[in-house]
Motif scaffolding. Structure first.
Motif, mmCIF file in Angstrom:
data_model
loop_
_atom_site.group_PDB
_atom_site.id
_atom_site.type_symbol
_atom_site.label_atom_id
_atom_site.label_comp_id
_atom_site.label_asym_id
_atom_site.label_seq_id
_atom_site.Cartn_x
_atom_site.Cartn_y
_atom_site.Cartn_z
ATOM 1 N N GLU A 231 0.807 -1.221 0.000
ATOM 2 C CA GLU A 231 0.000 0.000 0.000
ATOM 3 C C GLU A 231 0.842 1.274 0.000
ATOM 4 O O GLU A 231 0.348 2.361 -0.303
ATOM 5 C CB GLU A 231 -0.946 0.013 1.197
ATOM 6 C CG GLU A 231 -0.241 0.088 2.537
ATOM 7 C CD GLU A 231 -1.171 -0.128 3.720
ATOM 8 O OE1 GLU A 231 -2.373 -0.361 3.502
ATOM 9 O OE2 GLU A 231 -0.691 -0.072 4.863
ATOM 10 N N ILE B 255 0.479 0.415 -6.841
ATOM 11 C CA ILE B 255 0.371 -0.944 -6.306
ATOM 12 C C ILE B 255 0.477 -1.977 -7.436
ATOM 13 O O ILE B 255 1.198 -2.969 -7.324
ATOM 14 C CB ILE B 255 -0.957 -1.104 -5.535
ATOM 15 C CG1 ILE B 255 -0.900 -0.322 -4.217
ATOM 16 C CG2 ILE B 255 -1.284 -2.576 -5.285
ATOM 17 C CD1 ILE B 255 -2.239 -0.164 -3.531
ATOM 18 N N SER C 212 -1.219 -4.399 5.607
ATOM 19 C CA SER C 212 -2.234 -3.446 5.149
ATOM 20 C C SER C 212 -2.815 -2.699 6.342
ATOM 21 O O SER C 212 -3.197 -3.310 7.336
ATOM 22 C CB SER C 212 -3.370 -4.156 4.409
ATOM 23 O OG SER C 212 -2.951 -4.597 3.144
ATOM 24 N N THR D 25 -5.106 -2.120 -1.302
ATOM 25 C CA THR D 25 -4.483 -3.208 -2.067
ATOM 26 C C THR D 25 -5.488 -4.301 -2.445
ATOM 27 O O THR D 25 -5.152 -5.207 -3.208
ATOM 28 C CB THR D 25 -3.352 -3.868 -1.260
ATOM 29 O OG1 THR D 25 -3.906 -4.435 -0.050
ATOM 30 C CG2 THR D 25 -2.275 -2.862 -0.911
#
Length: 392
Positions: free
Chosen positions: A64, A100, A119, A124
């Motif tokens: 991310e 990403i 995360s 993502t």
């Protein structure tokens, strides 16, 4: 069907094979691994200069944060690095998601087949749902203030529930210095209930140990500067790992990430008190941020399970497991290539619970096949010119 050979094949599940042969179907599933090329099957064999190994496992990444590529200064130390991360203005969502996708594409080109990814949000999820590679997502939580623990954890549960169906996930703590006892308890209970694996940043700088030893140091000053009430925090007089390991669930596999300032005493204590630990090294990130590396030999001496990660574009120049191995090899040339490749393949697959498919070149698996070339074949050693190419 493809028949592939090279100067050496490193199955990882067995000793290296000189002039061995891999037979795989067009989807990459291993049909057989042979110690030499039988005269009856010499036709259509692909010959490669270098060594063949399974696809790499990136055990620790922050996908991310890919939009940070080239944005943050090097060698500033962890505290300035975190300050700069927090102060940076986030770009638009489409820019974040494009970065990403680009980062994933780079990992694929560098022979990475699975990722343990941190995360803090859901940016993502869209890319991971495409299933271009295998992921385990660690939904990371932090709240040093006990009063914030419930809200922070409930937000993590929400992210957990909206994660794409069928993909692997956990709720995991950020670091020893950023999680309250109350939040540790919630994480541990949730992990036990879900039979989860966990990840935690560990001993990345001296300030982390100083916080627990004496309630002093750079991390202590940083937490105070945020206006956090530290009156309820009591120094243990011990290093951070010994101070928090008992708060982690005993039946869960736990990834300790970075370990840059871990000592032999830390390692001995940890291994004596938890049976399911894996130690992750991200050497380029350690150089990028603190300009310091872990003492890899002490982990070998302790016979612990080691894995490799890239960290993120916020703290690295590229996302390549091979480049991480080259740094370790350059600084610890006595570590055999076979050991380094085991860290980068089988151990990572085992930690992420993907070892039924990935991590070794064995019949029935579909682990990806990498060619490592331009290395010292006489001494089986990596050098600055060594490259990797994914061939299946």
């Amino acid at each position: 069907m493809r028949k592939i050979t090279a100067d050496y094949i490193f199955p990882i599940a067995a000793k290296p094979l000189k002039d061995g042969l891999i037979i795989a179907d067009d989807d990459g599933k291993i049909i057989d691994v042979l110690p030499n090329i039988d005269h009856e099957i010499k036709d259509d064999v692909e010959y490669h200069k270098g060594i063949i190994c399974p696809g790499f496992i990136n055990a620790h990444c922050h996908l991310e944060l890919s939009f940070f590529k080239g944005m943050l200064a090097e060698h500033t130390g962890l505290d300035v690095f975190i300050r700069d991360i927090l102060a940076f203005k986030r770009p638009e969502l489409d820019v974040i998601q494009h970065s990403i996708a680009d980062a994933e594409e780079e990992m694929l080109k560098n022979g990475i087949v699975a990722v343990g990814d941190i995360s803090n949000g859901n940016t993502t999820y869209l890319q991971k749902a495409k299933r271009n590679m295998m992921y385990h997502t660690f939904i990371e939580v932090f709240a040093f203030n006990p009063k914030q623990s419930i809200d922070v954890f409930l937000n993590a549960v929400k992210l957990f529930e909206e994660y794409p169906e069928g993909l692997h996930k956990s709720i995991t703590p950020h670091a020893p210095y950023s999680v309250s006892d109350e939040l540790f308890k919630m994480i541990a209970d949730f992990a036990d209930k879900n039979n989860a694996i966990l990840s935690i940043h560990n001993q990345e700088c001296d300030g982390e140990n100083e916080l627990f030893q004496s309630k002093t140091g750079t991390i202590y000053e940083r937490i105070k500067s945020w206006g956090t009430d530290m009156s309820n925090f009591n120094a243990t007089g011990k290093n951070s790992l010994e101070s928090i390991l008992h708060k982690m669930p005993q039946d869960s596999k736990i990834l300790l990430v970075h370990n840059t300032v871990s000592t032999p005493e830390d390692i001995h204590y940890a291994m004596a008190h938890h049976q399911h630990l894996y130690w992750c090294f991200c050497p380029n990130a350690n150089l990028y941020i603190e300009n310091k590396l872990a003492n890899y030999q002490q982990f070998i001496n302790a016979n612990v399970r080691c894995v490799i990660g890239t960290d993120s574009y916020a703290s690295n120049w590229q996302l390549s497991i091979l480049e991480e191995l080259k740094v370790i090899s350059d600084n610890s040339p006595d570590i055999p290539l076979e050991t380094l490749l085991q860290w980068a393949t089988r151990n990572g697959a085992e930690f992420l619970n993907y070892d039924d498919k990935l991590g070794t070149l064995e019949k029935g698996k579909q682990p990806g096949i990498n060619l490592i070339y331009d290395l010292d074949l006489e001494h089986l050693q990596l050098n600055s010119k060594t490259k990797v190419k994914r061939i299946l």
